[in-house]
Design a protein around this motif. Structure first.
Motif, PDB file in Angstrom:
ATOM      1  N   GLY A 185      14.299 -14.935  -2.406  1.00  0.00           N
ATOM      2  CA  GLY A 185      14.243 -13.944  -3.465  1.00  0.00           C
ATOM      3  C   GLY A 185      13.221 -12.865  -3.140  1.00  0.00           C
ATOM      4  N   TRP A 186      13.381 -11.752  -3.825  1.00  0.00           N
ATOM      5  CA  TRP A 186      12.418 -10.649  -3.736  1.00  0.00           C
ATOM      6  C   TRP A 186      11.944 -10.334  -5.150  1.00  0.00           C
ATOM      7  CZ3 TRP A 186      10.925  -8.669   1.007  1.00  0.00           C
ATOM      8  CH2 TRP A 186      11.728  -8.988   2.093  1.00  0.00           C
ATOM      9  N   PHE A 187      10.653 -10.164  -5.277  1.00  0.00           N
ATOM     10  CA  PHE A 187      10.035  -9.786  -6.540  1.00  0.00           C
ATOM     11  C   PHE A 187       9.117  -8.598  -6.269  1.00  0.00           C
ATOM     12  CE2 PHE A 187      11.125 -13.360  -9.327  1.00  0.00           C
ATOM     13  CZ  PHE A 187      11.599 -14.261  -8.400  1.00  0.00           C
ATOM     14  N   ARG A 188       8.747  -7.925  -7.330  1.00  0.00           N
ATOM     15  CA  ARG A 188       7.783  -6.830  -7.181  1.00  0.00           C
ATOM     16  C   ARG A 188       6.853  -6.822  -8.377  1.00  0.00           C
ATOM     17  NH1 ARG A 188      11.948  -1.681  -7.896  1.00  0.00           N
ATOM     18  NH2 ARG A 188      12.326  -1.916 -10.160  1.00  0.00           N
ATOM     19  N   GLN A 189       5.664  -6.278  -8.140  1.00  0.00           N
ATOM     20  CA  GLN A 189       4.670  -6.200  -9.201  1.00  0.00           C
ATOM     21  C   GLN A 189       3.952  -4.871  -9.126  1.00  0.00           C
ATOM     22  OE1 GLN A 189       1.990  -9.557  -9.352  1.00  0.00           O
ATOM     23  NE2 GLN A 189       1.529  -9.160 -11.505  1.00  0.00           N
ATOM     24  N   ALA A 190       4.093  -4.095 -10.167  1.00  0.00           N
ATOM     25  CA  ALA A 190       3.402  -2.823 -10.280  1.00  0.00           C
ATOM     26  C   ALA A 190       2.074  -3.040 -10.999  1.00  0.00           C
ATOM     27  CB  ALA A 190       4.274  -1.829 -11.036  1.00  0.00           C
ATOM     28  N   PRO A 191       1.115  -2.143 -10.814  1.00  0.00           N
ATOM     29  CA  PRO A 191      -0.187  -2.299 -11.465  1.00  0.00           C
ATOM     30  C   PRO A 191      -0.050  -2.440 -12.976  1.00  0.00           C
ATOM     31  CG  PRO A 191      -0.304  -0.572  -9.831  1.00  0.00           C
ATOM     32  CD  PRO A 191       1.140  -0.956  -9.930  1.00  0.00           C
ATOM     33  N   GLY A 192      -0.701  -3.456 -13.514  1.00  0.00           N
ATOM     34  CA  GLY A 192      -0.689  -3.668 -14.949  1.00  0.00           C
ATOM     35  C   GLY A 192       0.582  -4.265 -15.504  1.00  0.00           C
ATOM     36  N   GLU A 207       3.875  -7.335 -15.150  1.00  0.00           N
ATOM     37  CA  GLU A 207       4.176  -8.668 -14.667  1.00  0.00           C
ATOM     38  C   GLU A 207       5.092  -8.600 -13.436  1.00  0.00           C
ATOM     39  OE1 GLU A 207       3.924 -11.140 -18.883  1.00  0.00           O
ATOM     40  OE2 GLU A 207       5.815 -11.009 -17.797  1.00  0.00           O
ATOM     41  N   ARG A 208       5.086  -9.701 -12.694  1.00  0.00           N
ATOM     42  CA  ARG A 208       5.963  -9.779 -11.539  1.00  0.00           C
ATOM     43  C   ARG A 208       7.419  -9.730 -12.009  1.00  0.00           C
ATOM     44  NH1 ARG A 208       4.035 -13.438  -6.595  1.00  0.00           N
ATOM     45  NH2 ARG A 208       2.235 -12.119  -7.129  1.00  0.00           N
ATOM     46  N   GLU A 209       8.203  -8.911 -11.333  1.00  0.00           N
ATOM     47  CA  GLU A 209       9.566  -8.617 -11.767  1.00  0.00           C
ATOM     48  C   GLU A 209      10.563  -9.034 -10.701  1.00  0.00           C
ATOM     49  OE1 GLU A 209      11.950  -4.505 -13.052  1.00  0.00           O
ATOM     50  OE2 GLU A 209      10.283  -4.428 -11.649  1.00  0.00           O
ATOM     51  N   GLY A 234      17.688   5.223  -1.744  1.00  0.00           N
ATOM     52  CA  GLY A 234      17.574   5.979  -2.980  1.00  0.00           C
ATOM     53  C   GLY A 234      16.343   5.617  -3.787  1.00  0.00           C
ATOM     54  N   LEU A 235      15.227   5.457  -3.103  1.00  0.00           N
ATOM     55  CA  LEU A 235      14.019   5.003  -3.779  1.00  0.00           C
ATOM     56  C   LEU A 235      13.549   5.999  -4.829  1.00  0.00           C
ATOM     57  CD1 LEU A 235      12.261   3.394  -0.731  1.00  0.00           C
ATOM     58  CD2 LEU A 235      12.763   2.237  -2.891  1.00  0.00           C
ATOM     59  N   LYS A 236      12.998   5.442  -5.905  1.00  0.00           N
ATOM     60  CA  LYS A 236      12.496   6.221  -7.028  1.00  0.00           C
ATOM     61  C   LYS A 236      11.017   5.928  -7.235  1.00  0.00           C
ATOM     62  CE  LYS A 236      16.953   5.542  -9.350  1.00  0.00           C
ATOM     63  NZ  LYS A 236      17.617   5.028 -10.575  1.00  0.00           N
ATOM     64  N   PRO A 237      10.277   6.825  -7.847  1.00  0.00           N
ATOM     65  CA  PRO A 237       8.854   6.551  -8.101  1.00  0.00           C
ATOM     66  C   PRO A 237       8.633   5.243  -8.872  1.00  0.00           C
ATOM     67  CG  PRO A 237       9.293   8.867  -8.442  1.00  0.00           C
ATOM     68  CD  PRO A 237      10.629   8.205  -8.198  1.00  0.00           C
ATOM     69  N   GLU A 238       9.560   4.892  -9.745  1.00  0.00           N
ATOM     70  CA  GLU A 238       9.406   3.650 -10.517  1.00  0.00           C
ATOM     71  C   GLU A 238       9.622   2.397  -9.664  1.00  0.00           C
ATOM     72  OE1 GLU A 238      11.327   6.280 -11.275  1.00  0.00           O
ATOM     73  OE2 GLU A 238      13.242   5.647 -12.193  1.00  0.00           O
ATOM     74  N   ASP A 239      10.038   2.558  -8.412  1.00  0.00           N
ATOM     75  CA  ASP A 239      10.126   1.421  -7.500  1.00  0.00           C
ATOM     76  C   ASP A 239       8.774   1.091  -6.862  1.00  0.00           C
ATOM     77  OD1 ASP A 239      13.276   2.723  -6.386  1.00  0.00           O
ATOM     78  OD2 ASP A 239      12.949   1.025  -7.749  1.00  0.00           O
ATOM     79  N   THR A 240       7.779   1.913  -7.104  1.00  0.00           N
ATOM     80  CA  THR A 240       6.455   1.688  -6.535  1.00  0.00           C
ATOM     81  C   THR A 240       5.877   0.375  -7.045  1.00  0.00           C
ATOM     82  OG1 THR A 240       5.981   4.044  -6.277  1.00  0.00           O
ATOM     83  CG2 THR A 240       4.088   2.554  -6.439  1.00  0.00           C
ATOM     84  N   ALA A 241       5.495  -0.491  -6.099  1.00  0.00           N
ATOM     85  CA  ALA A 241       4.977  -1.811  -6.440  1.00  0.00           C
ATOM     86  C   ALA A 241       4.615  -2.552  -5.156  1.00  0.00           C
ATOM     87  CB  ALA A 241       6.016  -2.615  -7.215  1.00  0.00           C
ATOM     88  N   ILE A 242       3.987  -3.687  -5.325  1.00  0.00           N
ATOM     89  CA  ILE A 242       3.847  -4.631  -4.219  1.00  0.00           C
ATOM     90  C   ILE A 242       5.090  -5.521  -4.247  1.00  0.00           C
ATOM     91  CG2 ILE A 242       2.514  -6.499  -3.211  1.00  0.00           C
ATOM     92  CD1 ILE A 242       0.039  -5.333  -4.552  1.00  0.00           C
ATOM     93  N   TYR A 243       5.754  -5.617  -3.122  1.00  0.00           N
ATOM     94  CA  TYR A 243       6.975  -6.414  -3.026  1.00  0.00           C
ATOM     95  C   TYR A 243       6.671  -7.739  -2.327  1.00  0.00           C
ATOM     96  CZ  TYR A 243       9.898  -2.617  -4.661  1.00  0.00           C
ATOM     97  OH  TYR A 243      10.481  -1.653  -5.441  1.00  0.00           O
ATOM     98  N   THR A 247      15.937 -16.820 -10.866  1.00  0.00           N
ATOM     99  CA  THR A 247      15.478 -15.439 -10.908  1.00  0.00           C
ATOM    100  C   THR A 247      14.089 -15.316 -11.511  1.00  0.00           C
ATOM    101  OG1 THR A 247      16.570 -15.080 -13.029  1.00  0.00           O
ATOM    102  CG2 THR A 247      17.825 -14.530 -11.040  1.00  0.00           C
ATOM    103  N   THR A 248      13.429 -16.445 -11.664  1.00  0.00           N
ATOM    104  CA  THR A 248      12.059 -16.427 -12.161  1.00  0.00           C
ATOM    105  C   THR A 248      11.119 -16.930 -11.071  1.00  0.00           C
ATOM    106  OG1 THR A 248      12.287 -18.644 -13.070  1.00  0.00           O
ATOM    107  CG2 THR A 248      12.771 -16.805 -14.547  1.00  0.00           C
ATOM    108  N   PRO A 249       9.882 -16.431 -11.057  1.00  0.00           N
ATOM    109  CA  PRO A 249       8.952 -16.832  -9.990  1.00  0.00           C
ATOM    110  C   PRO A 249       8.765 -18.343  -9.882  1.00  0.00           C
ATOM    111  CG  PRO A 249       8.080 -14.952 -11.174  1.00  0.00           C
ATOM    112  CD  PRO A 249       9.280 -15.401 -11.929  1.00  0.00           C
ATOM    113  N   GLU A 250       8.871 -19.047 -11.001  1.00  0.00           N
ATOM    114  CA  GLU A 250       8.613 -20.490 -10.995  1.00  0.00           C
ATOM    115  C   GLU A 250       9.620 -21.254 -10.138  1.00  0.00           C
ATOM    116  OE1 GLU A 250       6.767 -18.414 -14.119  1.00  0.00           O
ATOM    117  OE2 GLU A 250       8.929 -18.603 -13.770  1.00  0.00           O
ATOM    118  N   ARG A 251      10.786 -20.667  -9.890  1.00  0.00           N
ATOM    119  CA  ARG A 251      11.803 -21.340  -9.107  1.00  0.00           C
ATOM    120  C   ARG A 251      11.515 -21.310  -7.605  1.00  0.00           C
ATOM    121  NH1 ARG A 251      16.854 -22.220 -11.412  1.00  0.00           N
ATOM    122  NH2 ARG A 251      17.323 -23.071  -9.358  1.00  0.00           N
ATOM    123  N   PHE A 252      10.565 -20.510  -7.192  1.00  0.00           N
ATOM    124  CA  PHE A 252      10.295 -20.315  -5.771  1.00  0.00           C
ATOM    125  C   PHE A 252       8.973 -20.964  -5.399  1.00  0.00           C
ATOM    126  CE2 PHE A 252      13.764 -17.468  -4.771  1.00  0.00           C
ATOM    127  CZ  PHE A 252      14.153 -17.050  -6.033  1.00  0.00           C
TER     128      PHE A 252
END
Length: 126
Positions: free
Chosen positions: A35-42, A44-46, A85-94, A108-113
């Motif tokens: 899986g891939w998740f991302r987390q933007a400042p402030g 939660e991990r998405e 097609g990256l957008k500014p709202e894609d900015t995060a740590i992946y 699809t939740t972090p707990e599963r990984f």
């Protein structure tokens, strides 16, 4: 023990592309849902995307559907996340993550990984 090493992040202008890599060691990709998740400042991990062990099932978050795509290189035991097609709202740590327990699907939740990469910064300028 599974280790995941990520690479490929960086700074890109809106509309541009990046490809993230997640190299796995300790177990072959055929035995790992990923899986891939991302987390933007402030925030939660998405959840971003996930793929089953044999790639039969792939699921993308609505926010990235049609723009992001998962692929793999068996010889390198590596999964890729192609981001177009990256957008500014894609900015995060992946983060890439591995689920060593799911045999057919994935969560699809972090707990599963149970294994995580170190994260890579993606910054999209407007």
């Amino acid at each position: 023990q599974v280790q995941l090493v990520e690479s490929g992040g960086g700074l890109v202008q809106a509309g541009g592309s990046l490809r993230l890599s997640c190299a796995a060691s300790g177990r072959t990709l055929s035995r790992l849902a990923m899986g891939w998740f991302r987390q933007a400042p402030g925030k939660e991990r998405e959840f971003v995307a996930a793929v089953s062990r044999n790639s039969d099932y792939i699921y993308y978050a609505d926010s990235v559907k049609g723009r992001f795509a998962i692929s793999r290189d068996n010889a390198k035991n590596t999964r890729y996340l192609q981001m177009n097609g990256l957008k500014p709202e894609d900015t995060a740590i992946y983060y890439c993550a591995a689920d060593s327990h799911s045999t057919a699907g994935f969560g699809t939740t972090p707990e599963r990984f149970d294994y995580w990469g170190q994260g890579t910064q993606v910054t999209v300028s407007s």
